[in-house]
Design a protein around this motif. Structure first.
Motif, short mmCIF file in Angstrom:
data_model
loop_
_atom_site.label_atom_id
_atom_site.label_comp_id
_atom_site.label_asym_id
_atom_site.label_seq_id
_atom_site.Cartn_x
_atom_site.Cartn_y
_atom_site.Cartn_z
N ILE A 72 4.50 6.96 -16.99
CA ILE A 72 3.06 6.69 -17.59
C ILE A 72 3.20 5.91 -18.77
O ILE A 72 4.22 5.82 -19.72
CB ILE A 72 2.49 8.18 -17.99
N GLU A 73 2.47 4.87 -18.77
CA GLU A 73 2.36 3.95 -19.85
C GLU A 73 0.76 3.73 -20.46
O GLU A 73 0.03 3.84 -19.62
CB GLU A 73 2.62 2.32 -19.36
N SER A 74 0.67 4.16 -21.64
CA SER A 74 -0.61 4.06 -22.31
C SER A 74 -0.52 3.46 -23.66
O SER A 74 0.26 3.89 -24.51
CB SER A 74 -1.08 5.65 -22.43
N THR A 75 -1.79 2.94 -24.22
CA THR A 75 -1.74 2.26 -25.53
C THR A 75 -3.17 2.77 -25.90
O THR A 75 -4.17 2.50 -25.12
CB THR A 75 -1.62 0.87 -25.24
N LEU A 76 -3.13 3.32 -27.13
CA LEU A 76 -4.49 3.47 -27.92
C LEU A 76 -5.47 2.41 -27.80
O LEU A 76 -5.16 1.20 -28.25
CB LEU A 76 -4.33 4.09 -29.23
N GLY A 77 -6.53 2.59 -27.12
CA GLY A 77 -7.68 1.55 -27.00
C GLY A 77 -7.45 0.66 -25.85
O GLY A 77 -8.38 -0.36 -25.69
N ARG A 78 -6.48 0.74 -25.10
CA ARG A 78 -5.91 -0.26 -24.24
C ARG A 78 -5.82 0.55 -22.60
O ARG A 78 -5.36 -0.17 -21.76
CB ARG A 78 -4.64 -1.03 -24.38
N GLY A 79 -6.35 1.54 -22.64
CA GLY A 79 -6.26 2.37 -20.94
C GLY A 79 -4.78 2.92 -20.82
O GLY A 79 -3.86 2.96 -21.54
N THR A 80 -4.63 3.61 -19.76
CA THR A 80 -3.57 4.07 -19.16
C THR A 80 -3.22 3.56 -17.78
O THR A 80 -4.04 3.29 -16.97
CB THR A 80 -3.71 5.47 -19.19
N ARG A 81 -1.89 3.62 -17.54
CA ARG A 81 -1.41 3.15 -16.10
C ARG A 81 -0.43 4.35 -15.73
O ARG A 81 0.63 4.73 -16.59
CB ARG A 81 -0.67 1.92 -16.05
N ALA A 82 -0.50 5.01 -14.73
CA ALA A 82 0.14 6.24 -14.23
C ALA A 82 0.72 5.90 -12.86
O ALA A 82 0.05 5.29 -11.92
CB ALA A 82 -0.34 7.57 -14.33
N GLU A 83 2.21 5.81 -12.74
CA GLU A 83 2.56 5.61 -11.14
C GLU A 83 3.69 6.70 -10.85
O GLU A 83 4.39 7.33 -11.70
CB GLU A 83 3.55 4.45 -11.47
N PHE A 84 3.55 7.17 -9.80
CA PHE A 84 4.52 8.15 -9.30
C PHE A 84 4.94 7.77 -7.89
O PHE A 84 3.98 7.33 -6.86
CB PHE A 84 3.96 9.66 -9.29
N ILE A 85 6.39 8.01 -7.65
CA ILE A 85 6.75 7.55 -6.04
C ILE A 85 7.55 9.11 -5.64
O ILE A 85 8.12 9.81 -6.36
CB ILE A 85 8.03 6.42 -6.34
N ILE A 86 7.15 9.18 -4.48
CA ILE A 86 7.72 10.46 -3.70
C ILE A 86 8.27 10.11 -2.56
O ILE A 86 7.73 9.45 -1.71
CB ILE A 86 6.59 11.47 -3.85
N PRO A 87 9.56 10.39 -2.28
CA PRO A 87 10.11 10.20 -0.82
C PRO A 87 9.54 11.23 -0.05
O PRO A 87 9.35 12.23 -0.27
CB PRO A 87 11.54 10.61 -1.18
N VAL A 88 8.98 10.62 1.27
CA VAL A 88 8.29 11.59 2.11
C VAL A 88 8.83 11.24 3.68
O VAL A 88 9.29 10.16 3.83
CB VAL A 88 6.86 11.22 2.09
N GLU A 89 8.53 12.09 4.52
CA GLU A 89 8.63 12.05 6.03
C GLU A 89 7.25 12.24 6.40
O GLU A 89 6.56 13.02 6.32
CB GLU A 89 9.59 12.86 6.37
N ALA A 90 6.99 11.34 7.57
CA ALA A 90 5.57 11.70 8.18
C ALA A 90 5.73 12.82 9.04
O ALA A 90 6.77 13.23 9.39
CB ALA A 90 5.40 10.48 9.25
N ASP A 91 4.46 13.40 9.15
CA ASP A 91 4.41 14.82 9.76
C ASP A 91 4.50 14.34 11.40
O ASP A 91 3.10 14.12 11.61
CB ASP A 91 3.46 15.60 9.37
N SER A 92 5.51 14.58 12.19
CA SER A 92 5.32 14.22 13.37
C SER A 92 4.59 12.88 14.01
O SER A 92 4.42 12.64 14.80
CB SER A 92 4.53 15.46 14.06
N GLY A 93 4.93 11.85 12.73
CA GLY A 93 4.33 10.61 13.07
C GLY A 93 2.72 10.45 13.31
O GLY A 93 2.56 9.58 13.96
N LEU A 94 2.31 11.64 13.19
CA LEU A 94 0.76 11.41 13.26
C LEU A 94 -0.11 10.41 12.46
O LEU A 94 0.05 10.51 11.31
CB LEU A 94 -0.03 12.83 12.91
N LEU A 95 -0.75 9.58 13.00
CA LEU A 95 -1.60 8.34 12.37
C LEU A 95 -2.83 8.95 11.95
O LEU A 95 -3.40 9.85 12.71
CB LEU A 95 -1.58 7.22 13.12
N VAL A 96 -3.31 8.47 10.90
CA VAL A 96 -4.69 8.75 10.45
C VAL A 96 -5.58 7.36 10.65
O VAL A 96 -5.09 6.52 10.07
CB VAL A 96 -4.69 9.17 8.80
N THR A 97 -6.71 7.78 11.49
CA THR A 97 -7.48 6.66 11.66
C THR A 97 -8.57 6.48 10.85
O THR A 97 -9.19 7.48 10.29
CB THR A 97 -7.93 6.58 13.30
#
Length: 209
Positions: free
Chosen positions: A184-209
């Motif tokens: 998280i990066e944040s500065t008073l009066g200048r907003g906030t940027r939050a970033e998160f990264i999670i390692p994942v595996e697809a659930d049976s390769g099921l695509l979402v259309t």
């Protein structure tokens, strides 16, 4: 505790008021039918508002469409509801091949974005929020940026802030349980940027259309 407070102050309180309003309607029906009709219309408006509030409450607990359609469609709907209810401009951008993930991962991702959007709205008074989701490869990366008032990141993530809350410290811990990282990066009066990264595996390769 927060959920109990929301239930007590919201639906539970409204239901108590319904009983009082119904008693008023009963009394007026005996002496003033026109006034009784007005009170009945007021009761109907209250019931409608409470019904919508309960739907929001249930959605916040666990959106049913999260199980049916996955995290990306659910987040699209959630972003739309935030815009409609609060007048905030929220942009959701999705990159990569959208696919289903393990259930507990999808819940964590949804809760994370929900928490960050709520913080931007309630604490940062943001009017514009940008949500970016990247599902390329074997990890998912989500960035939430806002134009709010910002805050002291160290204080917000301190152990003292974590006590009795389900805010950023808890969010960081939930992401860490999935071997992910929250920055998280944040500065008073200048907003906030939050970033998160999670390692994942697809659930049976099921695509979402």
């Amino acid at each position: 505790q927060i959920l109990v407070r929301r239930m007590h102050d919201g639906p539970a309180s409204s239901l108590s008021n319904f009983i009082l309003q119904a008693e008023i309607v009963e009394r007026y029906f005996e002496v003033d039918a026109e006034r009784a009709g007005e009170e009945l219309h007021a009761l109907k408006r209250s019931a409608t508002a409470t019904f919508l509030a309960v739907k929001d409450f249930i959605f916040d607990l666990r959106p049913m469409m999260l199980d049916d359609l996955g995290v990306v469609p659910t987040l699209r709907r959630y972003v739309e509801s935030v815009e409609e209810k609060y007048g905030i401009e929220v942009t959701l951008t999705v990159a990569g091949v959208v696919h289903r993930l393990a259930g507990h991962v999808e819940v964590t991702l949804f809760r994370a974005v929900q928490e960050l959007l709520n913080n931007a709205r309630v604490h940062g008074n943001a009017t514009v929020v940008d949500v970016q989701i990247n599902m390329d490869g074997d990890e998912i990366k989500i960035v939430v940026e806002d134009n709010g008032g910002g805050f002291n990141v160290h204080d917000a993530l301190s152990e003292e802030s974590a006590r009795g809350t389900i805010g950023l410290p808890s969010l960081r811990d939930r992401i860490a349980m999935l071997d992910g990282e929250l920055a998280i990066e944040s500065t008073l009066g200048r907003g906030t940027r939050a970033e998160f990264i999670i390692p994942v595996e697809a659930d049976s390769g099921l695509l979402v259309t």
